[in-house]
Design a protein around this motif. Structure first.
Motif, PDB file in Angstrom:
ATOM      1  N   ASP A   1       0.866  -1.174   0.000  1.00 49.40           N
ATOM      2  CA  ASP A   1       0.000   0.000   0.000  1.00 49.40           C
ATOM      3  C   ASP A   1       0.897   1.217   0.000  1.00 49.40           C
ATOM      4  O   ASP A   1       1.592   1.495   0.971  1.00 49.40           O
ATOM      5  N   ALA A   2       0.903   1.988  -1.099  1.00 47.10           N
ATOM      6  CA  ALA A   2       1.847   3.106  -1.226  1.00 47.10           C
ATOM      7  C   ALA A   2       1.553   4.206  -0.230  1.00 47.10           C
ATOM      8  O   ALA A   2       2.440   4.793   0.362  1.00 47.10           O
ATOM      9  N   SER A   3       0.320   4.530  -0.038  1.00 41.24           N
ATOM     10  CA  SER A   3      -0.053   5.594   0.882  1.00 41.24           C
ATOM     11  C   SER A   3      -1.534   5.488   1.155  1.00 41.24           C
ATOM     12  O   SER A   3      -2.330   5.342   0.240  1.00 41.24           O
ATOM     13  N   SER A   4      -1.916   5.553   2.403  1.00 44.76           N
ATOM     14  CA  SER A   4      -3.332   5.435   2.742  1.00 44.76           C
ATOM     15  C   SER A   4      -4.133   6.609   2.210  1.00 44.76           C
ATOM     16  O   SER A   4      -5.341   6.593   2.216  1.00 44.76           O
ATOM     17  N   LYS A   5      -3.463   7.638   1.720  1.00 45.74           N
ATOM     18  CA  LYS A   5      -4.179   8.815   1.240  1.00 45.74           C
ATOM     19  C   LYS A   5      -4.509   8.747  -0.246  1.00 45.74           C
ATOM     20  O   LYS A   5      -5.185   9.622  -0.765  1.00 45.74           O
TER      21      LYS A   5
ATOM     22  N   ARG B   1      -1.928   2.261   9.421  1.00 46.30           N
ATOM     23  CA  ARG B   1      -2.519   2.567   8.112  1.00 46.30           C
ATOM     24  C   ARG B   1      -4.025   2.317   8.118  1.00 46.30           C
ATOM     25  O   ARG B   1      -4.784   3.038   7.473  1.00 46.30           O
ATOM     26  N   LYS B   2      -4.449   1.286   8.826  1.00 46.21           N
ATOM     27  CA  LYS B   2      -5.881   0.993   8.924  1.00 46.21           C
ATOM     28  C   LYS B   2      -6.619   2.132   9.629  1.00 46.21           C
ATOM     29  O   LYS B   2      -7.663   2.602   9.152  1.00 46.21           O
ATOM     30  N   LEU B   3      -6.061   2.611  10.736  1.00 53.28           N
ATOM     31  CA  LEU B   3      -6.702   3.718  11.460  1.00 53.28           C
ATOM     32  C   LEU B   3      -6.721   4.993  10.618  1.00 53.28           C
ATOM     33  O   LEU B   3      -7.685   5.760  10.667  1.00 53.28           O
ATOM     34  N   GLU B   4      -5.651   5.219   9.835  1.00 55.18           N
ATOM     35  CA  GLU B   4      -5.629   6.416   9.000  1.00 55.18           C
ATOM     36  C   GLU B   4      -6.692   6.323   7.903  1.00 55.18           C
ATOM     37  O   GLU B   4      -7.404   7.290   7.638  1.00 55.18           O
ATOM     38  N   LYS B   5      -6.815   5.168   7.286  1.00 50.67           N
ATOM     39  CA  LYS B   5      -7.829   4.991   6.242  1.00 50.67           C
ATOM     40  C   LYS B   5      -9.232   5.195   6.788  1.00 50.67           C
ATOM     41  O   LYS B   5     -10.130   5.676   6.091  1.00 50.67           O
ATOM     42  N   GLN B   6      -9.415   4.808   8.042  1.00 52.38           N
ATOM     43  CA  GLN B   6     -10.734   4.961   8.665  1.00 52.38           C
ATOM     44  C   GLN B   6     -10.987   6.366   9.189  1.00 52.38           C
ATOM     45  O   GLN B   6     -12.079   6.662   9.665  1.00 52.38           O
ATOM     46  N   GLY B   7      -9.956   7.240   9.086  1.00 47.88           N
ATOM     47  CA  GLY B   7     -10.152   8.629   9.465  1.00 47.88           C
ATOM     48  C   GLY B   7      -9.953   8.945  10.933  1.00 47.88           C
ATOM     49  O   GLY B   7     -10.413   9.978  11.424  1.00 47.88           O
TER      50      GLY B   7
ATOM     51  N   ILE C   1      -6.683   8.857  12.535  1.00 44.56           N
ATOM     52  CA  ILE C   1      -5.373   9.460  12.797  1.00 44.56           C
ATOM     53  C   ILE C   1      -4.799  10.064  11.519  1.00 44.56           C
ATOM     54  O   ILE C   1      -5.231   9.741  10.406  1.00 44.56           O
ATOM     55  N   LYS C   2      -3.803  10.907  11.698  1.00 48.67           N
ATOM     56  CA  LYS C   2      -2.990  11.395  10.589  1.00 48.67           C
ATOM     57  C   LYS C   2      -1.610  10.759  10.779  1.00 48.67           C
ATOM     58  O   LYS C   2      -0.966  10.953  11.809  1.00 48.67           O
ATOM     59  N   TYR C   3      -1.182   9.985   9.772  1.00 51.41           N
ATOM     60  CA  TYR C   3       0.052   9.216   9.897  1.00 51.41           C
ATOM     61  C   TYR C   3       0.957   9.496   8.707  1.00 51.41           C
ATOM     62  O   TYR C   3       0.541   9.366   7.559  1.00 51.41           O
ATOM     63  N   THR C   4       2.191   9.890   8.985  1.00 46.03           N
ATOM     64  CA  THR C   4       3.181  10.087   7.933  1.00 46.03           C
ATOM     65  C   THR C   4       3.961   8.793   7.780  1.00 46.03           C
ATOM     66  O   THR C   4       4.765   8.417   8.640  1.00 46.03           O
TER      67      THR C   4
ATOM     68  N   PHE D   1      12.431   3.802  17.761  1.00 44.61           N
ATOM     69  CA  PHE D   1      13.162   3.385  16.555  1.00 44.61           C
ATOM     70  C   PHE D   1      13.040   4.375  15.396  1.00 44.61           C
ATOM     71  O   PHE D   1      13.695   4.201  14.373  1.00 44.61           O
ATOM     72  N   GLY D   2      12.198   5.392  15.547  1.00 48.55           N
ATOM     73  CA  GLY D   2      12.070   6.416  14.508  1.00 48.55           C
ATOM     74  C   GLY D   2      11.004   6.139  13.467  1.00 48.55           C
ATOM     75  O   GLY D   2      10.628   7.027  12.711  1.00 48.55           O
ATOM     76  N   SER D   3      10.514   4.897  13.404  1.00 45.11           N
ATOM     77  CA  SER D   3       9.445   4.513  12.481  1.00 45.11           C
ATOM     78  C   SER D   3       9.115   3.048  12.739  1.00 45.11           C
ATOM     79  O   SER D   3       9.763   2.391  13.563  1.00 45.11           O
ATOM     80  N   THR D   4       8.150   2.525  11.988  1.00 48.39           N
ATOM     81  CA  THR D   4       7.861   1.083  12.085  1.00 48.39           C
ATOM     82  C   THR D   4       8.917   0.279  11.350  1.00 48.39           C
ATOM     83  O   THR D   4       8.995  -0.940  11.505  1.00 48.39           O
ATOM     84  N   GLY D   5       9.708   0.938  10.499  1.00 48.93           N
ATOM     85  CA  GLY D   5      10.786   0.266   9.774  1.00 48.93           C
ATOM     86  C   GLY D   5      10.362  -0.425   8.491  1.00 48.93           C
ATOM     87  O   GLY D   5      11.218  -0.858   7.708  1.00 48.93           O
ATOM     88  N   VAL D   6       9.054  -0.532   8.239  1.00 48.16           N
ATOM     89  CA  VAL D   6       8.585  -1.288   7.074  1.00 48.16           C
ATOM     90  C   VAL D   6       9.055  -0.649   5.763  1.00 48.16           C
ATOM     91  O   VAL D   6       9.551  -1.336   4.863  1.00 48.16           O
ATOM     92  N   ASN D   7       8.879   0.657   5.627  1.00 42.56           N
ATOM     93  CA  ASN D   7       9.334   1.334   4.402  1.00 42.56           C
ATOM     94  C   ASN D   7      10.839   1.203   4.217  1.00 42.56           C
ATOM     95  O   ASN D   7      11.349   1.074   3.102  1.00 42.56           O
ATOM     96  N   GLN D   8      11.556   1.240   5.320  1.00 47.84           N
ATOM     97  CA  GLN D   8      13.016   1.152   5.275  1.00 47.84           C
ATOM     98  C   GLN D   8      13.491  -0.222   4.793  1.00 47.84           C
ATOM     99  O   GLN D   8      14.580  -0.349   4.231  1.00 47.84           O
ATOM    100  N   VAL D   9      12.668  -1.254   5.014  1.00 52.32           N
ATOM    101  CA  VAL D   9      13.018  -2.594   4.544  1.00 52.32           C
ATOM    102  C   VAL D   9      13.152  -2.603   3.018  1.00 52.32           C
ATOM    103  O   VAL D   9      14.149  -3.084   2.461  1.00 52.32           O
ATOM    104  N   LEU D  10      12.148  -2.037   2.346  1.00 51.52           N
ATOM    105  CA  LEU D  10      12.180  -2.002   0.884  1.00 51.52           C
ATOM    106  C   LEU D  10      13.263  -1.055   0.376  1.00 51.52           C
ATOM    107  O   LEU D  10      13.930  -1.337  -0.629  1.00 51.52           O
ATOM    108  N   SER D  11      13.450   0.052   1.076  1.00 52.87           N
ATOM    109  CA  SER D  11      14.507   0.996   0.690  1.00 52.87           C
ATOM    110  C   SER D  11      15.883   0.350   0.784  1.00 52.87           C
ATOM    111  O   SER D  11      16.750   0.584  -0.056  1.00 52.87           O
ATOM    112  N   LYS D  12      16.079  -0.466   1.807  1.00 53.66           N
ATOM    113  CA  LYS D  12      17.370  -1.141   1.972  1.00 53.66           C
ATOM    114  C   LYS D  12      17.589  -2.158   0.850  1.00 53.66           C
ATOM    115  O   LYS D  12      18.703  -2.299   0.331  1.00 53.66           O
ATOM    116  N   ALA D  13      16.531  -2.863   0.451  1.00 48.51           N
ATOM    117  CA  ALA D  13      16.658  -3.811  -0.656  1.00 48.51           C
ATOM    118  C   ALA D  13      17.028  -3.082  -1.946  1.00 48.51           C
ATOM    119  O   ALA D  13      17.885  -3.547  -2.713  1.00 48.51           O
TER     120      ALA D  13
END
Length: 416
Positions: free
Chosen positions: A26-30, A263-269, A271-274, A319-331
């Motif tokens: 999911d690229a972005s919940s927005k 991301r689920k909470l953001e999609k449901q309106g 929270i605001k999550y970066t 940790f500064g984030s959930t780290g999920v995006n960083q996993v793909l960035s590292k690959a």
């Protein structure tokens, strides 16, 4: 034509591989839902976060990608993911889905090994406590090495005799054997260059073949170690141990379930999550910051308020984030992927005369050291190219290398 890069996700049952895969697709919940394919083997479209060329040229307000999203110069670029199922000890001997696992694995350019760093699942994914997850890292690699070595050594006598008879080079002989693993001549050549072997192939001992297979595995299957479930209280000691044993540049700490929850909470309106950051705002937070409407967010119940506060303390702020995006960035980093932006007009960056308002509609990922000609083949196929323009209308030569900020905005003029 050069194919698109493919990232394989591997992990034992219950390590969190499926959660990690879901959170990467999911690229972005927005920006709505994104394509997810389920063919066999399971493939999906993940979204890699990059710095878009629109920010560099001050046109972020007009950047509208055909695929993915771009917000304030941060772009989500589609990249293909492969869910490699069936990882269990003894896979190379056919245990579990061993043969299918290894056959699927060979298609990948890089691997993301999702490891349950909490130590609450054993080697087969069964619930336990106190398991050492560093063992999982070792046996994934040993399974791949044993698979390749077994196939090679079983027929080594025939390989050696043919090598002598046809007077082949070591690269030619090995590529003949390794092509089934998705190898290329360049991969084999880099493998042998790094080893610097002086001995001719026909005189290699089994020990030398072991060295070659291990080096080839590292070259063909570069691996990101995604230490998942970092929010578990037992994770810290295991992280510390693994950090001493592995190259720190290959390790990413993550919590896939936290990412999915946010991301689920953001999609449901609620929270605001970066995405990719530590920043989560609730309605109460925004009201306290001076927005009387609270950003139009819904009110959270007490249970979810407490959960978010706990996740901020245990994961996001720590940790500064959930780290999920960083996993793909590292690959993408270990593959050296370079984003290239094909445009029709290299002055306005528009895609064509019919769409002059929007810029940088497309982005493709190419491997490091790709030339302008490589990019042309990837995008234009066999179409005859008269010449190629870079940013500002300057013509660029076919043999120039593309890199971030250099020859990464291109227009292909068709003709003879």
């Amino acid at each position: 034509m050069p194919r698109d890069p493919l990232i394989g996700l591997v992990g034992k049952p219950s390590a969190g591989k499926s959660s990690t895969l879901n959170s990467l697709t999911d690229a972005s919940s927005k920006v709505g839902n994104f394509p997810f394919t389920t063919i066999d083997p399971q493939r999906a479209i993940g979204y890699l976060q990059i710095d878009c060329a629109c920010a560099r040229h001050g046109v972020s307000d007009r950047c509208r990608p055909n695929y993915g999203a771009c917000e304030h110069g941060r772009r989500s670029v589609p990249i293909e993911l492969l869910d490699v199922a069936g990882l269990v000890p003894g896979a190379h001997q056919g245990k579990g889905l061993g043969n299918k696992f290894l056959d699927d694995l060979r298609h990948a350019d890089a691997l993301i090994h999702v490891v349950d760093v909490s130590g609450t699942t054993d080697a087969e994914g069964k619930v336990t406590r106190g398991y050492d997850p560093s063992v999982d890292i070792a046996w994934l690699r040993s399974e791949i090495v044993a698979w390749i070595k077994g196939n090679l050594w079983e027929k080594w006598g025939s390989i050696r005799r043919r090598h002598i008879a046809v007077k082949a080079t070591a690269v030619e002989t090995l590529q003949n054997q390794f092509s089934g693993y998705g190898s290329t001549t360049a991969v084999v050549a880099r493998t042998l260059d790094k080893l610097g072997l002086k001995e001719a192939l026909e005189h290699w001992s089994e020990e030398t073949v072991d060295l070659v297979v291990n080096a080839f595995t590292d070259e063909k299957f570069p691996t990101v170690i995604a230490l998942n479930k970092i929010d578990h209280p037992d994770a810290d000691k295991n992280i510390a141990k693994i950090a001493k044993m592995q190259d720190p540049n290959t390790i990413v700490l993550c919590s896939a379930v936290t990412e999915i929850f946010l991301r689920k909470l953001e999609k449901q309106g609620y929270i605001k999550y970066t995405v990719g950051s530590e920043f989560v705002d609730t309605r109460e937070d925004l009201i306290a910051d001076g927005d009387p409407d609270g950003g139009g967010l819904k009110e959270l119940d007490e249970k979810n308020k407490n959960r978010i506060e706990n996740l901020k303390d245990m994961v996001l702020y720590r940790f500064g984030s959930t780290g999920v995006n960083q996993v793909l960035s590292k690959a993408a980093e270990i593959l050296g992927l370079v984003p290239v932006f094909p445009v029709r007009n290299t002055s306005t960056f528009a895609a064509g005369a019919g769409d002059s308002k929007h810029v940088f509609r497309d982005c493709v990922l190419v491997k490091k050291n790709s030339t302008v000609a490589d990019v042309a083949r990837k995008i234009m196929g066999d179409a005859p190219i008269a010449y190629i323009e870079g940013a500002g209308g300057t013509r660029v030569a076919d043999d120039q290398i593309v890199s971030v900020g250099k020859n990464d905005i291109l227009s292909f003029r068709v003709g003879k």
